[in-house]
Design a protein around this motif. Sequence first.
Motif, PDB file in Angstrom:
ATOM      1  N   LEU A   1       5.419-102.694  28.100  1.00 15.76           N
ATOM      2  CA  LEU A   1       6.460-103.329  28.904  1.00 15.76           C
ATOM      3  C   LEU A   1       7.590-103.849  28.028  1.00 15.76           C
ATOM      4  O   LEU A   1       8.769-103.744  28.373  1.00 15.76           O
ATOM      5  N   ARG A   2       7.206-104.352  26.876  1.00 16.08           N
ATOM      6  CA  ARG A   2       8.234-104.846  25.963  1.00 16.08           C
ATOM      7  C   ARG A   2       9.128-103.703  25.505  1.00 16.08           C
ATOM      8  O   ARG A   2      10.366-103.806  25.478  1.00 16.08           O
ATOM      9  N   GLN A   3       8.472-102.580  25.149  1.00 14.15           N
ATOM     10  CA  GLN A   3       9.239-101.416  24.699  1.00 14.15           C
ATOM     11  C   GLN A   3      10.132-100.913  25.825  1.00 14.15           C
ATOM     12  O   GLN A   3      11.281-100.513  25.599  1.00 14.15           O
ATOM     13  N   ALA A   4       9.607-100.957  27.052  1.00 18.77           N
ATOM     14  CA  ALA A   4      10.388-100.497  28.200  1.00 18.77           C
ATOM     15  C   ALA A   4      11.619-101.379  28.374  1.00 18.77           C
ATOM     16  O   ALA A   4      12.719-100.903  28.659  1.00 18.77           O
ATOM     17  N   GLU A   5      11.397-102.674  28.178  1.00 15.57           N
ATOM     18  CA  GLU A   5      12.523-103.603  28.282  1.00 15.57           C
ATOM     19  C   GLU A   5      13.599-103.272  27.275  1.00 15.57           C
ATOM     20  O   GLU A   5      14.790-103.261  27.589  1.00 15.57           O
ATOM     21  N   GLU A   6      13.169-103.033  26.032  1.00 18.70           N
ATOM     22  CA  GLU A   6      14.136-102.685  24.986  1.00 18.70           C
ATOM     23  C   GLU A   6      14.903-101.429  25.365  1.00 18.70           C
ATOM     24  O   GLU A   6      16.113-101.336  25.170  1.00 18.70           O
ATOM     25  N   SER A   7      14.160-100.503  25.903  1.00 22.77           N
ATOM     26  CA  SER A   7      14.790 -99.251  26.297  1.00 22.77           C
ATOM     27  C   SER A   7      15.823 -99.490  27.375  1.00 22.77           C
ATOM     28  O   SER A   7      16.932 -98.950  27.359  1.00 22.77           O
TER      29      SER A   7
ATOM     30  N   LEU B   1      18.511 -93.588  22.863  1.00 28.37           N
ATOM     31  CA  LEU B   1      18.196 -92.939  21.593  1.00 28.37           C
ATOM     32  C   LEU B   1      17.985 -91.439  21.745  1.00 28.37           C
ATOM     33  O   LEU B   1      17.916 -90.726  20.752  1.00 28.37           O
ATOM     34  N   GLY B   2      17.810 -90.969  22.948  1.00 31.13           N
ATOM     35  CA  GLY B   2      17.577 -89.534  23.103  1.00 31.13           C
ATOM     36  C   GLY B   2      16.729 -89.248  24.316  1.00 31.13           C
ATOM     37  O   GLY B   2      16.525 -90.102  25.182  1.00 31.13           O
ATOM     38  N   ASP B   3      16.209 -88.036  24.346  1.00 33.34           N
ATOM     39  CA  ASP B   3      15.448 -87.598  25.513  1.00 33.34           C
ATOM     40  C   ASP B   3      14.169 -88.388  25.745  1.00 33.34           C
ATOM     41  O   ASP B   3      13.659 -88.419  26.855  1.00 33.34           O
ATOM     42  N   LEU B   4      13.647 -88.983  24.708  1.00 31.50           N
ATOM     43  CA  LEU B   4      12.369 -89.679  24.882  1.00 31.50           C
ATOM     44  C   LEU B   4      12.518 -91.175  25.113  1.00 31.50           C
ATOM     45  O   LEU B   4      11.537 -91.885  25.290  1.00 31.50           O
ATOM     46  N   ASP B   5      13.734 -91.650  25.121  1.00 32.16           N
ATOM     47  CA  ASP B   5      13.928 -93.086  25.277  1.00 32.16           C
ATOM     48  C   ASP B   5      13.410 -93.556  26.625  1.00 32.16           C
ATOM     49  O   ASP B   5      13.847 -93.078  27.674  1.00 32.16           O
ATOM     50  N   GLY B   6      12.494 -94.503  26.595  1.00 31.38           N
ATOM     51  CA  GLY B   6      11.968 -95.071  27.837  1.00 31.38           C
ATOM     52  C   GLY B   6      10.868 -94.260  28.479  1.00 31.38           C
ATOM     53  O   GLY B   6      10.349 -94.634  29.538  1.00 31.38           O
ATOM     54  N   ILE B   7      10.482 -93.181  27.848  1.00 29.88           N
ATOM     55  CA  ILE B   7       9.465 -92.307  28.453  1.00 29.88           C
ATOM     56  C   ILE B   7       8.069 -92.762  28.040  1.00 29.88           C
ATOM     57  O   ILE B   7       7.784 -92.855  26.859  1.00 29.88           O
ATOM     58  N   PRO B   8       7.197 -93.032  29.007  1.00 30.01           N
ATOM     59  CA  PRO B   8       5.827 -93.405  28.647  1.00 30.01           C
ATOM     60  C   PRO B   8       5.080 -92.220  28.048  1.00 30.01           C
ATOM     61  O   PRO B   8       5.061 -91.121  28.611  1.00 30.01           O
ATOM     62  N   VAL B   9       4.483 -92.468  26.887  1.00 35.00           N
ATOM     63  CA  VAL B   9       3.659 -91.453  26.237  1.00 35.00           C
ATOM     64  C   VAL B   9       2.314 -92.069  25.871  1.00 35.00           C
ATOM     65  O   VAL B   9       2.206 -93.281  25.718  1.00 35.00           O
ATOM     66  N   ALA B  10       1.321 -91.219  25.715  1.00 31.45           N
ATOM     67  CA  ALA B  10      -0.004 -91.693  25.311  1.00 31.45           C
ATOM     68  C   ALA B  10      -0.367 -91.017  23.996  1.00 31.45           C
ATOM     69  O   ALA B  10       0.142 -89.947  23.677  1.00 31.45           O
ATOM     70  N   VAL B  11      -1.231 -91.684  23.246  1.00 39.58           N
ATOM     71  CA  VAL B  11      -1.589 -91.174  21.927  1.00 39.58           C
ATOM     72  C   VAL B  11      -3.111 -91.176  21.783  1.00 39.58           C
ATOM     73  O   VAL B  11      -3.765 -92.156  22.116  1.00 39.58           O
ATOM     74  N   LYS B  12      -3.633 -90.083  21.286  1.00 39.31           N
ATOM     75  CA  LYS B  12      -5.093 -89.981  21.117  1.00 39.31           C
ATOM     76  C   LYS B  12      -5.569 -91.049  20.154  1.00 39.31           C
ATOM     77  O   LYS B  12      -4.874 -91.378  19.172  1.00 39.31           O
ATOM     78  N   ASP B  13      -6.747 -91.576  20.413  1.00 38.49           N
ATOM     79  CA  ASP B  13      -7.185 -92.728  19.630  1.00 38.49           C
ATOM     80  C   ASP B  13      -7.684 -92.388  18.234  1.00 38.49           C
ATOM     81  O   ASP B  13      -8.462 -93.132  17.645  1.00 38.49           O
ATOM     82  N   ASN B  14      -7.229 -91.264  17.673  1.00 37.30           N
ATOM     83  CA  ASN B  14      -7.494 -91.041  16.247  1.00 37.30           C
ATOM     84  C   ASN B  14      -6.192 -91.038  15.455  1.00 37.30           C
ATOM     85  O   ASN B  14      -6.168 -90.646  14.295  1.00 37.30           O
ATOM     86  N   PHE B  15      -5.119 -91.508  16.093  1.00 36.15           N
ATOM     87  CA  PHE B  15      -3.867 -91.724  15.381  1.00 36.15           C
ATOM     88  C   PHE B  15      -3.729 -93.209  15.117  1.00 36.15           C
ATOM     89  O   PHE B  15      -3.925 -94.022  16.025  1.00 36.15           O
ATOM     90  N   SER B  16      -3.381 -93.560  13.891  1.00 40.93           N
ATOM     91  CA  SER B  16      -3.229 -94.981  13.555  1.00 40.93           C
ATOM     92  C   SER B  16      -2.023 -95.566  14.253  1.00 40.93           C
ATOM     93  O   SER B  16      -0.927 -95.004  14.191  1.00 40.93           O
ATOM     94  N   THR B  17      -2.234 -96.698  14.889  1.00 39.61           N
ATOM     95  CA  THR B  17      -1.133 -97.385  15.553  1.00 39.61           C
ATOM     96  C   THR B  17      -1.166 -98.829  15.062  1.00 39.61           C
ATOM     97  O   THR B  17      -2.170 -99.515  15.198  1.00 39.61           O
ATOM     98  N   ALA B  18      -0.048 -99.257  14.501  1.00 45.11           N
ATOM     99  CA  ALA B  18      -0.009-100.583  13.896  1.00 45.11           C
ATOM    100  C   ALA B  18      -0.256-101.659  14.929  1.00 45.11           C
ATOM    101  O   ALA B  18       0.373-101.687  15.982  1.00 45.11           O
ATOM    102  N   GLY B  19      -1.186-102.533  14.630  1.00 42.92           N
ATOM    103  CA  GLY B  19      -1.454-103.651  15.524  1.00 42.92           C
ATOM    104  C   GLY B  19      -2.215-103.288  16.780  1.00 42.92           C
ATOM    105  O   GLY B  19      -2.520-104.151  17.600  1.00 42.92           O
ATOM    106  N   ILE B  20      -2.535-102.003  16.932  1.00 38.50           N
ATOM    107  CA  ILE B  20      -3.264-101.583  18.135  1.00 38.50           C
ATOM    108  C   ILE B  20      -4.572-100.944  17.701  1.00 38.50           C
ATOM    109  O   ILE B  20      -4.582-100.053  16.855  1.00 38.50           O
TER     110      ILE B  20
END
Lengths: 511, 523, 179
Positions: B49-55, B65-84
């Motif tokens: 939600l915070r990211q959406a707000e920024e967008s 920023l481009g075609d992906l700005d504000g677009i919800p995406v999901a990431v497989k849980d074997n990719f490192s995500t800072a703080g998540i």
Amino acid sequence: MHTNYMLFLLFFSVAPWRPVVGLEIHAQINSNSKIFSGSQVQFIAPPNSLVSFFDASLPGTLPVLNRRCVEAAVMTGLALSCSINKKSLFDRKHYFYADLPAGYQITQQRLPIAVNGNLSYTFCVGAKQSQLVTKNVRIKRIQLEQDSGKSLHNDARSQTLIDLNRAGVGLMEVVMEPDMCCGVEAAAAVRELQLILQTLGSSQAIMAEGQLRVDANVSVHHPGEPYGVRTEVKNINSLRFLAKAVDYEIQRQIEELENGGTILNETRTFDYKLGCTIPMRDKEGKQDYRFMPEPNLPPLILYDAKSLPANIGDQQVVNIDWIQERLPDLPSVKRVRLVEQYGILPEHSFTLLNEDGLMEFFEDVVRETQMNPKKVIGWVISELLGHLKQYDLTVKESPVNSLSLADLLNLLERRVISSSAAKQVLKELCKGEGKTPLQMVKEKQLELIQNQSELDQICQAVMERHQEEVMEIKAGNRKVLNKLIGLVQRATERRADPILVKQILEKKLSQ
Amino acid sequence: MLRAALREVSTALKEGRVSPTELCQRCLSLIKTTKFLNAYITVTEDTALRQAEESEKRYRRGQSLGDLDGIPVAVKDNFSTAGIETTCASNMLKGYIPPYNATVVQKLLDQGAVLIGKTNLDEFAMGSGSTDGIFGPVRNPWSYSRQYKEKCGQNSRLENEDSSWLIAGGSSGGSAAAVSSFTCFAALGSDTGGSTRNPAAHCGVVGLKPTYGLVSRHGLIPLVNSMDVPGILTRCVDDAATVLGVLAGHDPKDSTTVQDPFNPFELPSVIDVSKFCIGIPKEYHIPGLSSETLAVWSKAADLFENAGARVIEVSLPHTCYSIVCYHVLCTAEVASNMARFDGLEYGHRSNIDKSTESMYAATRREGFNDVVRGRILSGNYFLLKQNYEKYFIKAQKVRRLIANDFVNVFNSGVDVLLTPTTLRDAVPYVEFIKEDNRTRSAQDDIFTQAANMSGLPAVSIPTALSEKGLPIGLQFVGHAFQELQLLTVAKWFEKQAKFPILQLQEMLDHADALSHQKISLFS
Amino acid sequence: MWALRNSGCLCAAWSWGRSRLARGTAGGRQTDQNPEWQLEEQKLLPQKKVTMELLDHLERLALVDFRNWEGVERLEKAIQFADQLHEVNTEGIEPMDSVLEDRCLYLREDNITEGNCTKELLQNASQTADEYFESPPDSLQKAAFCKLRCSFFAGENLVTGNIPLPKLEEHESFLQDSN
């Protein structure tokens, strides 16, 4: 230690054992950052402050090779006359240990960066350390690899603490073939390697800081028979202990075999307090490192002037020829130059390079004094160095700096003091009270008597008091002249220039 | 709106027809409703939600920023995500919070994408069903589709559904299910032996495996370093190209990315396939291939031929050995990659503290499931001094033969290969778990795995529904670094195939039945 | 239809593919009663490669235990499966480390760009002490005890090492813990 060498030679020419010593030397690469990550290389720092995510083996992190480490290895390989492999590969060596976060070390087992070199080393033998022996040891390979972290045992609180600051620091492993036969040779070979590394700047090679670590492989056999079982001796942190450890191990093995025992292919550690090697209890079962290619590092390709590609950025290219052209003068070259430039003996140049900072000291003194370098060398090596050794000081810690010594030697050259007075002054100065040579001379009243007539009177007085000796000299026994000179010296409290005294006495005697 | 393609939504966002926050909230809502799919391990509601707000702020300023700005995406849980939390669906990493973002995640975030959650997978990406993770199996959204229900009988009672639900495929099943069920517009998966393409085929979405070396693996917790690539799951080929454009390119943090410059591309809207040569590898026609998939495959070949393309049969003679080869190389690398999990610096740590060795052993026993442990042991076996030459080096040689097969075929004028993605449509979970993980993987990876061995790009396109009303996907394999050509052919095919949209109402009804709430999410 | 048009080579491919697939998925095709397949299976059953010694060795190297018979069986099947590789003729073929073998390795400049993140690193560790990671109070491999054989010193057994290695009995007991 050096006399032992002669004994060994003697011993082994008679006895049937031939010791064989090979060395594996790990030298920390002198670079700002580590070999596969961008964290800093520094000996002292707060624990775990120089550790990147990759060094801590956080999942998902990948190695990226530091160009400087490649250059260091190429420089070292060239200086050791190795052939540089234009293509070399990285592998993983697996074992579990608390200071190895990834459970494997990245090294170069299959195809290292440099192979088949040799190293010439020299050492002094003989009672006066005046005989130089030069030998050769073949360099089997030089490979790049990662250093491990450090584990510290806190017995009081029953803890083992892990500091990964050192994990991932670049190492060059230099493997020397078993061409050496005793502690002296091993130490000399390592010393020469150390000098080379320091000259190149590829490693600072300070053993006390763990920048140069040596493991010795020792075995004995009868000449003509196959090599014996070898043991590996680890935990050697100085050249002196290297020689001791190797010699001890050779002795131990010989005794064991002569008593009908066998040598185990084991790893031993050198206990420097007891001066012996102790077995390290092996893991039950065999070790198998399960080497595997490091999939995250494609082959390392090096270029030379001929194979330089046009389309790759400069930063991505390591040019062997370019590095060769810029190699500094190696120690062997420096020694030759010193001999040629200053007319000193080869064994002198050897000592000058062997002692950290002594060569610079000597050259500084020569620059500041009128004394012939051939004479200066005696003062630097026999006198000054002798005192330093007595007080267990390094050249850098010398209470007498090069300017001071130059001043002293100038006093001698101008015949303000005698040679023996100068020696005395130097001895005093080395006590470190911070006085200048001139101050010391005045304080001890060591100035030579320059006054010709004064000397004349004293000589006359001595001659008159020792008529017998005068007769003897006139009769032909020239040796007694020295006694007279000595008497004059005593009378003048050594403040007479012996050369002048001799001249005066001779003149009088011939009258 | 949630069913729209990326570019449509992007346009809608720019034009203000919908706001990033709305979009984000709708996706979050749908995720809650479809919780029973178990596609997500972590839903990052607050940060999203915070990211959406920024967008939103950026859109208002007209500075998207481009075609992906504000677009919800999901990431497989074997990719490192800072703080998540990043778990790889394993006890070993439960509670592990990486201090950095994987490069591909960072790239998405830099483009303004909204990270909506981490998706479910097989433990450490080992598996082909997304059934072997500690958070439970992922359910294929098609289990609840009208299409499946209609074809598979009239029983719509809860109990039957619950026992007859289908696997999503794996190991990126969570990501595929997430995209398939409209909870996000794109998802990252990983592909080592087919782990992106397999679930894409089963869930009826596009699954792209880029060329090895094109997309950074920095931050992707590795399975087989020499074969892993980040995979892209979207609902149409154009979207996959868009996402690829953001992710591809040299990463100085990953020495296995190529230094060649990459230029993002847009696929042509008018495509003439008559200039292409499509290869049909005969060895891919194996007995286990379902007759339906075979029929779909040949129909596809016909389609190309009728459009003027040259369709020829080709041979990849070492196909039958690729599974064995993969088995040896994969387990060996797994054995090595898993050596870092010892509980000292991160992750699970056992209470058994008698000695370092016993602590390590206990930690690994408690942290890894049987599949992982089995592969570690097998891998170590193949790496033993006495076995290394016989197995590991031998497998490396066979790998070269397999890669050469493709080189030869591509050098003979073939532009793209056309093959099935999976043997058949998705099977029910209860049937899937009857066989052990290795056997299943060996079977299910059979068409996808060779592309990983040779590093080539491949994409699975949802093609048709099976008799049961379930998706069947076909795979295109292209020349190395020729994603533009590959996706062009794929896009043309997608247009021809006209794969139906997942009819979700039944799924929502199912959710309703579970929660006794009527929610209408689609406008 | 493409299938019909190519029926000739399809049939050939089918039977060849069938036997290949059967061998490739040992243990998977339980419902397939093809005698040809069963024969192949028997041919491949090795003389027992997996000995107790090997199991112990692997467990120590991998620090992962087999846990029970299933684990051992899994290994045996894996080896059996892998043995199929030996059917392939790889004479004159170089092993392939990576598909990027023709590309040269990227080199980075010797700049300090990382580190100084002690807190972040320690955050994820279960046991730390001050700024160190903490490991159990012994060390693998490096326990040392003194067997004085040197003739220069009067013998007195001194324990200079800190900690003994886990003995075989301990090893067995933690294996048992898991059962």
